[in-house]
Design an enzyme around this catalytic site. Structure first.
Site, short mmCIF file in Angstrom:
data_model
loop_
_atom_site.label_atom_id
_atom_site.label_comp_id
_atom_site.label_asym_id
_atom_site.label_seq_id
_atom_site.Cartn_x
_atom_site.Cartn_y
_atom_site.Cartn_z
N GLU A 312 0.81 -1.21 0.00
CA GLU A 312 0.00 0.00 0.00
C GLU A 312 0.85 1.27 0.00
O GLU A 312 0.57 2.23 0.69
CB GLU A 312 -0.95 -0.01 1.20
CG GLU A 312 -1.95 -1.14 1.16
CD GLU A 312 -2.93 -1.11 2.30
OE1 GLU A 312 -4.11 -1.43 2.06
OE2 GLU A 312 -2.54 -0.77 3.43
N ASP A 386 -8.38 -9.34 3.73
CA ASP A 386 -8.17 -8.18 4.61
C ASP A 386 -9.25 -8.05 5.67
O ASP A 386 -10.13 -7.20 5.56
CB ASP A 386 -8.13 -6.89 3.77
CG ASP A 386 -7.75 -5.67 4.57
OD1 ASP A 386 -7.25 -5.82 5.70
OD2 ASP A 386 -7.94 -4.55 4.07
N GLU A 414 -12.99 -2.66 11.56
CA GLU A 414 -12.90 -1.88 10.33
C GLU A 414 -13.98 -2.28 9.32
O GLU A 414 -14.53 -1.42 8.62
CB GLU A 414 -11.50 -2.06 9.73
CG GLU A 414 -11.30 -1.42 8.39
CD GLU A 414 -9.92 -1.71 7.81
OE1 GLU A 414 -9.67 -1.32 6.66
OE2 GLU A 414 -9.09 -2.35 8.51
#
Length: 724
Positions: A312, A386, A414
């Site tokens: 990332e 993820d 998240e």
């Protein structure tokens, strides 16, 4: 530190206009004390036993940790048993001691201590010199601290102590929280306020909350904390910030809690002024050696580094044509003389490799097995994508015989509703840890792999991405404290069940009332499956909103690379839905061991919870479990999820008057948000997927409210926890 614990926090007042007039003051438990409430025991049936065994107590030893044990027992037992008091060893019924003293009381305990290591402990009740004795014994003061907290847990949950005999040792060596906290106090993927670390005021100003944080971690066996974000700022390695880190390390040390730091791989060039940060550059290696020596001069028990590299946009060894092993080994060599370790994250994916995202971590790290130093662990997310509401296990677990695979769970939610959804993650953790990898035949579970029982790893560990913030209740939601708690308990012992930990936490945090314990435990055990149902049933995944991951966004298809877009993952067309990772597709199943890969290759043998993860199937595909067509089953699952949330809300409301009013109201208010957002998820996803299936809503189910266009138009520019 004596008597500092929670001083002034007992009579916190809060205004709740939702159930009181504007001028009313409501007092009660606001969640700050977590599961360490130590309220007076109300069960008259067990009080005589506790008064007999615990009222007179003694802690041997003179270390800082011994004094903390003394303080904890004074605080806890005075709260639970008002008649309890400290006495000398010759008259005490409860004795906490290390091995040299413990062997004077029991040869059996002394023998058991040989097998529990430096952090383990023994708790045993027996008669000694005509008096009943409960002995908490360990080989070290930290072990004695862990044993003391376990004893207090037994008392808080009103367990029988007569003839109790427990020997416990952690099944993983490194049990850490990963704080994704930035120097400006913004918490990436944090939903409970700002970072609890006030870097501006450190090192001089030390909040009581720092001590209570260390206590809470020690109470569940967590022995490390990574203080800063994996998307690291090099400033953390500057002398001024290392002094701040030292202040925290000094506070945490007596609780057995080591500090670690996330580091930016290019720090030698960005911070040290070197021409590059190539791990084979002698100047770069020397820079890290000097930095490690500087850190250990300040913090002799510093744990080591956590590294996110070449992922990332983060810099890494790949920038110089080097491997992850070469990058990790450079850091490991710098830390090795001081006893430090490297936790190197396996969350790496890059679109230039032209390989499906779920396969990339395995492809990167499997060929490097045996090439890492012995003080390196590769930190692997539980699933191959993820932190989704549900994923199959990462194929890396069990695949590397010589390189330790360290589990990384996400505690902060998240992708699971942030801090307003009632979601207990224990069932998800248990599901992962008990999944069989077949690395060495049947029984090679993920838990055994992580604990080094399948391959003899020199290091073992488990990490949890923290959900802790500056909110008074620590986690933004009373129930979500349980996810911090269950992570610690399962990191200590992966064989614990989610249900027993849920009951334990409920008794310690909410009430020992039988009705409350049964009802709340049932709600907690239902909550994760409910969330999967209204978000991502049957193996759907990564269909959340862009960037902030808040709410549904299965229609998103305009991001810079394919595997950032939800449409990449569900692949819905008028013919069907799902991602074909079978041999006829991208063949991700090939990375698993037999017979798992054969099972996952065929939709008929793939567990339904992973069906659309591994297979693209027609809308009329029949599910064996229900006999419904795939379209009908998806819709029914979305509706079931909402029904399950409604059930949780209804059952919670029945507990009014049985739970502290502030705890009750905090959860009740969040439950309203939770239900509204579950309905939003259901409606938006069903309407979107219906635009492809062109099939009616199954009979008996109400038509979703609103239109697809309305849901697509929603924007959330200030959703909390976004990365920077």
């Amino acid at each position: 530190m004596k008597k500092l614990f929670f001083v002034g926090w007992f009579c916190i007042t809060m205004l709740f206009s939702a159930f009181a007039s504007a001028s009313s003051i409501v007092t009660g438990e606001d969640g700050y004390r977590l599961w360490l409430k130590y309220d007076q025991i109300q069960n008259k049936g067990i009080l005589p036993e506790y008064n007999k065994l615990l009222a007179q107590w003694h802690v041997a030893g003179n270390s800082k940790t011994s004094q903390l044990i003394r303080d904890e027992l004074d605080y806890a037992l005075t709260g639970m048993l008002p008649s309890a008091s400290q006495t000398d060893m010759s008259t005490a019924n409860l004795i906490v001691a290390t091995a040299k003293v413990a062997q004077q009381f029991s040869a059996d305990v002394a023998q058991q201590l040989k097998s529990v290591g430096d952090e383990g402990y023994v708790i045993q009740q027996f008669a000694y010199q005509n008096r009943p004795v409960v002995l908490v014994a360990a080989n070290t003061d930290i072990g004695a601290l862990y044993g003391t907290f376990n004893l207090l847990r037994l008392v808080q949950t009103e367990r029988n102590l007569i003839h109790v005999k427990i020997a416990s040792a952690p099944k993983t060596k490194v049990r850490v929280l990963n704080h994704w906290d930035n120097p400006d106090r913004h918490v990436e993927r944090g939903y409970a306020g700002e970072s609890i670390w006030d870097w501006h005021k450190l090192p001089e100003y030390k909040y009581q909350k720092y001590v209570d944080y260390a206590r809470a971690n020690a109470s569940v066996g967590i022995n490390g904390t990574v203080l800063n974000n994996v998307n690291a700022d090099p400033i953390m390695l500057t002398p001024a910030y290392l002094e701040k880190v030292k202040a925290l390390a000094d506070l945490f040390r007596p609780y057995g809690l080591k500090v670690y730091l996330s580091i930016k791989f290019n720090s030698p060039s960005s911070l040290g002024g070197l021409k590059n940060s190539d791990p084979l550059n002698p100047d770069v290696r020397k820079w890290w050696e000097n930095k490690a020596a500087e850190i250990y001069q300040l913090i002799p028990d510093f744990g080591g580094f956590l590294v996110k590299a070449n992922s990332e946009g983060q810099p890494g060894p790949g920038d110089y044509g080097r491997s992850h092993a070469q990058g990790a080994n450079m850091l490991a060599d710098a830390l090795k003389p001081h006893g430090g370790i490297v936790m190197w994250r396996a969350f790496v994916y890059a679109n230039e490799k032209n390989e499906e995202r779920s396969k990339q971590a395995y492809s990167e790290f499997k060929p490097l097995d045996g090439k890492f130093r012995d003080n390196v662990m590769v930190q692997v997310k539980n699933g191959p994508i993820d932190f989704q509401p549900r994923e199959p296990i990462s194929p890396l677990f069990g695949a590397t015989k010589q390189t330790p695979m360290m589990m990384e769970f996400q505690i902060t939610m998240e992708y699971l509703g942030f801090s307003t959804h009632f979601v207990y993650l224990g069932p998800m953790y248990e599901e992962v840890l008990k999944t069989d990898t077949f690395a060495k035949g049947p029984g090679s579970t993920v838990g055994k792999v992580v604990a080094g029982q399948v391959h003899k790893y020199p290091l073992t560990g488990m990490a949890g991405v923290s959900n802790i913030g500056s909110d008074r209740n620590w986690t933004g939601h009373i129930i979500l404290q349980s996810n911090w708690y269950v992570f610690g308990r399962m990191a200590w012992d992966y064989q614990l069940t989610a249900a027993e930990v849920a009951e334990e936490w409920t008794r310690m945090t909410l009430s020992n009332d039988t009705k409350v314990v049964e009802k709340v435990t049932d709600m907690m055990m239902l909550s994760h499956e409910a969330t999967v149902n209204y978000m991502t049933p049957l193996g759907l995944h990564h269909i959340m909103g862009t960037g902030h991951h808040y709410g549904p966004g299965p229609w998103v298809d305009n991001l810079g690379r394919a595997d950032w877009n939800p449409v990449y993952y569900h692949r819905a067309t008028n013919k069907g839905i799902g991602f074909n990772r079978s041999p006829s597709g991208v063949n991700a199943v090939e990375q698993y061991f037999s017979p798992l890969k054969e099972q996952l290759s065929d939709p008929k043998t793939t567990p339904e919870k992973y069906l659309l993860w591994f297979h693209h199937l027609p809308w009329d595909y029949t599910l064996p479990s229900t006999g419904r067509a795939l379209w009908d089953e998806i819709v029914h699952r979305y509706y079931l999820g909402v029904e399950q949330v409604e059930q949780i809300n209804t059952e919670w409301n029945k507990l009014q008057g049985l739970i502290d009013p502030l705890q009750f109201k905090q959860v009740q208010m969040a439950n309203v948000i939770h239900l509204n957002e579950a309905i939003w998820w259901r409606n938006a996803c069903v309407l979107y997927f219906q635009s492809f299936s062109q099939r009616p809503i199954p009979a008996g189910l109400e038509k979703p409210q609103g239109t697809l266009q309305q849901y697509k138009a929603l924007e959330f520019p200030f959703a909390p926890g976004q990365g920077e």
